[in-house]
Motif scaffolding. Structure first.
Motif, PDB file in Angstrom:
ATOM      1  N   ASN A  99      32.223  47.845  40.968  1.00  0.00           N
ATOM      2  CA  ASN A  99      33.371  48.415  41.685  1.00  0.00           C
ATOM      3  C   ASN A  99      34.697  47.836  41.195  1.00  0.00           C
ATOM      4  N   GLY A 100      34.650  47.108  40.090  1.00  0.00           N
ATOM      5  CA  GLY A 100      35.887  46.626  39.450  1.00  0.00           C
ATOM      6  C   GLY A 100      36.494  45.400  40.101  1.00  0.00           C
ATOM      7  N   LEU A 101      35.734  44.726  41.001  1.00  0.00           N
ATOM      8  CA  LEU A 101      36.282  43.563  41.732  1.00  0.00           C
ATOM      9  C   LEU A 101      35.904  42.292  40.972  1.00  0.00           C
ATOM     10  N   MET A 102      36.551  42.096  39.850  1.00  0.00           N
ATOM     11  CA  MET A 102      36.100  41.065  38.916  1.00  0.00           C
ATOM     12  C   MET A 102      36.315  39.642  39.426  1.00  0.00           C
ATOM     13  N   ASP A 103      37.404  39.386  40.138  1.00  0.00           N
ATOM     14  CA  ASP A 103      37.649  38.019  40.617  1.00  0.00           C
ATOM     15  C   ASP A 103      36.569  37.584  41.606  1.00  0.00           C
ATOM     16  N   ALA A 104      36.195  38.514  42.497  1.00  0.00           N
ATOM     17  CA  ALA A 104      35.159  38.196  43.487  1.00  0.00           C
ATOM     18  C   ALA A 104      33.827  37.943  42.785  1.00  0.00           C
ATOM     19  N   ALA A 105      33.509  38.776  41.770  1.00  0.00           N
ATOM     20  CA  ALA A 105      32.242  38.613  41.039  1.00  0.00           C
ATOM     21  C   ALA A 105      32.230  37.271  40.302  1.00  0.00           C
ATOM     22  N   LYS A 106      33.371  36.916  39.743  1.00  0.00           N
ATOM     23  CA  LYS A 106      33.452  35.652  38.991  1.00  0.00           C
ATOM     24  C   LYS A 106      33.222  34.459  39.930  1.00  0.00           C
ATOM     25  N   ALA A 107      33.794  34.534  41.136  1.00  0.00           N
ATOM     26  CA  ALA A 107      33.616  33.443  42.108  1.00  0.00           C
ATOM     27  C   ALA A 107      32.131  33.303  42.474  1.00  0.00           C
ATOM     28  N   TYR A 108      31.425  34.438  42.666  1.00  0.00           N
ATOM     29  CA  TYR A 108      29.977  34.373  42.927  1.00  0.00           C
ATOM     30  C   TYR A 108      29.273  33.684  41.760  1.00  0.00           C
ATOM     31  N   GLY A 109      29.663  34.089  40.549  1.00  0.00           N
ATOM     32  CA  GLY A 109      29.022  33.551  39.343  1.00  0.00           C
ATOM     33  C   GLY A 109      29.186  32.045  39.231  1.00  0.00           C
ATOM     34  N   VAL A 110      30.387  31.551  39.508  1.00  0.00           N
ATOM     35  CA  VAL A 110      30.652  30.105  39.418  1.00  0.00           C
ATOM     36  C   VAL A 110      29.740  29.356  40.391  1.00  0.00           C
TER      37      VAL A 110
END
Ligand code: SF4
Ligand code: SF4
Length: 398
Positions: A210-221
Motif C-alpha cells: 500500500n506504499g507505506l514504506m516508513d511503517a514497513a521499514k519500522a516493522y523490519g527493523v
C-alpha cells in the motif's frame, strides 16, 4: 544518482516478457504495465522521483515480473519503491492506510473477535463500507480466531532435539488460522524438533503493497533485531506463510537496504525445513493413509523466493494422498489488493484461471500455503482449502 540503479536498468532488453506475463495487464487496460512503470520510468525517477505513473497502484506486487524477467531486472521491487514515492508525495487514501496496517486491524479486532466476524458478514455494513471507504462488499473477510495462536501455543521441552526452530507465524496464522501454527508445532514435536515463538511485528508486506514504506521499514527493523538474536542462539527461523518468508528473507534488504545476511541464510519455509530433515533421514515416515485428492495452488510469493515446492515433495510421502498441481498462476487476491472496490473485479477475473483449473482437474478440495490464497481459492471456487501442514499433521495422527 545511484550507479547500481543504472546498472539494473541497463539489463532491461525490452523483451516485454514481464508485460506478457503480468496477471493484471492480462485482464485490465487500467495498468500501464511492469516495464512501463518499472525500468522505463525508473530512468526518469533517478533524477526526478515524482516521475510515477498514477496507474502504479494497479500493480498487485505478485512478483511474477521478477520471476519471468530473463535479465534479472527486479521490476516488482522498482514498482514498490515507486509506489512508496508516489504515496509519499500524494498521500494514500484512508482505506489503504488502514488495510496496509494489518497488525493494527488484527490487534483491535482481538478486543471482540466474534462481534467483528458478525459485523463483517452483515450485507448493509459491507455496502456502507464500500460506499464510504471503497472496501469491496463482495469480498469476504477472513474470520478472526477467538484466541490467537500465541495465546494457544504451549512450548514442548524436548530432551535431545534434532533441531531448534523459532516459528514466525505472521499475522494470518496468529489472528485468523492458529490451527496452522498448532499443526506445525505438533509435527515438529513429533519429529523431535524444538519450537519456540515470540511476539513479532507484521512482516510489513501489506504495508509495502500500500506504499507505506516508513511503517514497513519500522516493522523490519524490529523484526530483524529479534530474529538475529535467536539465530545467534542457534535457532533456525521457520515460516508457514510464503509472503512473510519473502519479506524476511529478501525484501527488507531489497527495499530498505537492511543487512539481512543472518536472516536470509537461516530462514526456511516449514516444508523446506522438513524436507532437509527428511533428506538427513530424520523425518518419521510412519504416515497414515489419506485416500483423498487435492488441487495444489502455488502462491506467487513462494515461487518468488525460489526454493521450489517442498510441500509437494513431503505430501507425496503420505500413502494414497493425491495432490494435483493446479498450475493456474496468480490467484488474483494479492493481500489487500482484491479487497479494494476498484480492484475486486480485476482480482476476480485473474482468479478465473483457478476456476478453470479446478474444472479441468475435477478436484473437490484444495491445498496451498498462503492464507490469502486460501481465502481467494475458496471465494472463486467454493472449495474447502487447507494448509499442507494440516494434512501432514493428520497423516501423523496428531
Ligand atoms: S508485480 Fe505482478 S502485478 Fe505488479 S507489475 Fe509485476 S507481474 Fe504485474
Ligand atoms: S522482462 Fe525484464 S528485460 Fe524484458 S522488458 Fe521486462 S524488465 Fe525488461
Amino acid at each position: 544518482m545511484s550507479q547500481d540503479r543504472h546498472l539494473i536498468l541497463d539489463n532491461c532488453i525490452k523483451c516485454n516478457i514481464c508485460v506478457a506475463n503480468c496477471p493484471v495487464v492480462k485482464v485490465t487496460d487500467q495498468y500501464a504495465g511492469p516495464k512501463q512503470n518499472g525500468p522505463d520510468l525508473e530512468r526518469f525517477r533517478l533524477d526526478e522521483p515524482a516521475a510515477v505513473h498514477p496507474s502504479i497502484g494497479y500493480c498487485s506486487n505478485c512478483k511474477t515480473c521478477d520471476f519471468v524477467c530473463p535479465s534479472g531486472v527486479n521490476v516488482a521491487t522498482m514498482n514498490c519503491k515507486a509506489k512508496g514515492e508516489y504515496v509519499a508525495l500524494n498521500g494514500a487514501p484512508l482505506r489503504d492506510q488502514v488495510l496496509g496496517r494489518v497488525e493494527l486491524i488484527c490487534k483491535a479486532a482481538q478486543i471482540a473477535p466474534s462481534i467483528v466476524n458478525w459485523a463483517a458478514g452483515v450485507g448493509p455494513f459491507r455496502a456502507m463500507g464500500e460506499a464510504l471507504f471503497g472496501v469491496a462488499a463482495q469480498m469476504p473477510f477472513p474470520r478472526f480466531a477467538t484466541k490467537t495462536f500465541l495465546q494457544q501455543f504451549k512450548p514442548k521441552k524436548i530432551a535431545h532435539p534434532k533441531g531448534k526452530v523459532l516459528y514466525y507465524p505472521g499475522c494470518y496464522v496468529n489472528y485468523y488460522t492458529p490451527e496452522v501454527g498448532l499443526a506445525l508445532a505438533k509435527v515438529f514435536a513429533h519429529n523431535g524438533i524444538e519450537m519456540v515463538v515470540d511476539d513479532f511485528n507484521c512482516c510489513g508486506l501489506p504495508t509495502v503493497s500500500n506504499g507505506l514504506m516508513d511503517a514497513a521499514k519500522a516493522y523490519g527493523v524490529n523484526n530483524l533485531a529479534k530474529l538475529n538474536r535467536y539465530i545467534k542462539e542457534g535457532y533456525a527461523v521457520v515460516t508457514t506463510c510464503p509472503s512473510c518468508n519473502l519479506m524476511l528473507r529478501q525484501e527488507y534488504h531489497e527495499l530498505f537496504d537492511m543487512d539481512t545476511t543472518l536472516v536470509t541464510e537461516n530462514t526456511y519455509d516449514a516444508f523446506e525445513y522438513l524436507l532437509m530433515c527428511h533428506e538427513k533421514g530424520q523425518l518419521d515416515r510412519n504416515l497414515k493413509r489419506l485416500p483423498r485428492r487435492y488441487g495444489y495452488h502455488q502462491p506467487c510469493h513462494l515461487r518468488a523466493v525460489g526454493y521450489g515446492v517442498p510441500s509437494l515433495e513431503i505430501l507425496r510421502l503420505i500413502p494414497e494422498l493425491q495432490v494435483t498441481a493446479l498450475d493456474a498462476g496468480c490467484c488474483g487476491l494479492s493481500g489487500s489488493y482484491g479487497f479494494k472496490k476498484e480492484k475486486y473485479p480485476i482480482a476476480r477475473e485473474i482468479g478465473q484461471n483457478i476456476v478453470r483449473a479446478v474444472a479441468d482437474t475435477g478436484v473437490k478440495q484444495a491445498v496451498t500455503e498462503c492464507g490469502m490464497c486460501q481465502l481467494q481459492v475458496n471465494h472463486v471456487t467454493g472449495l474447502p482449502v487447507v494448509h499442507p501442514i494440516q494434512l501432514l499433521a493428520e497423516a501423523y495422527g496428531l
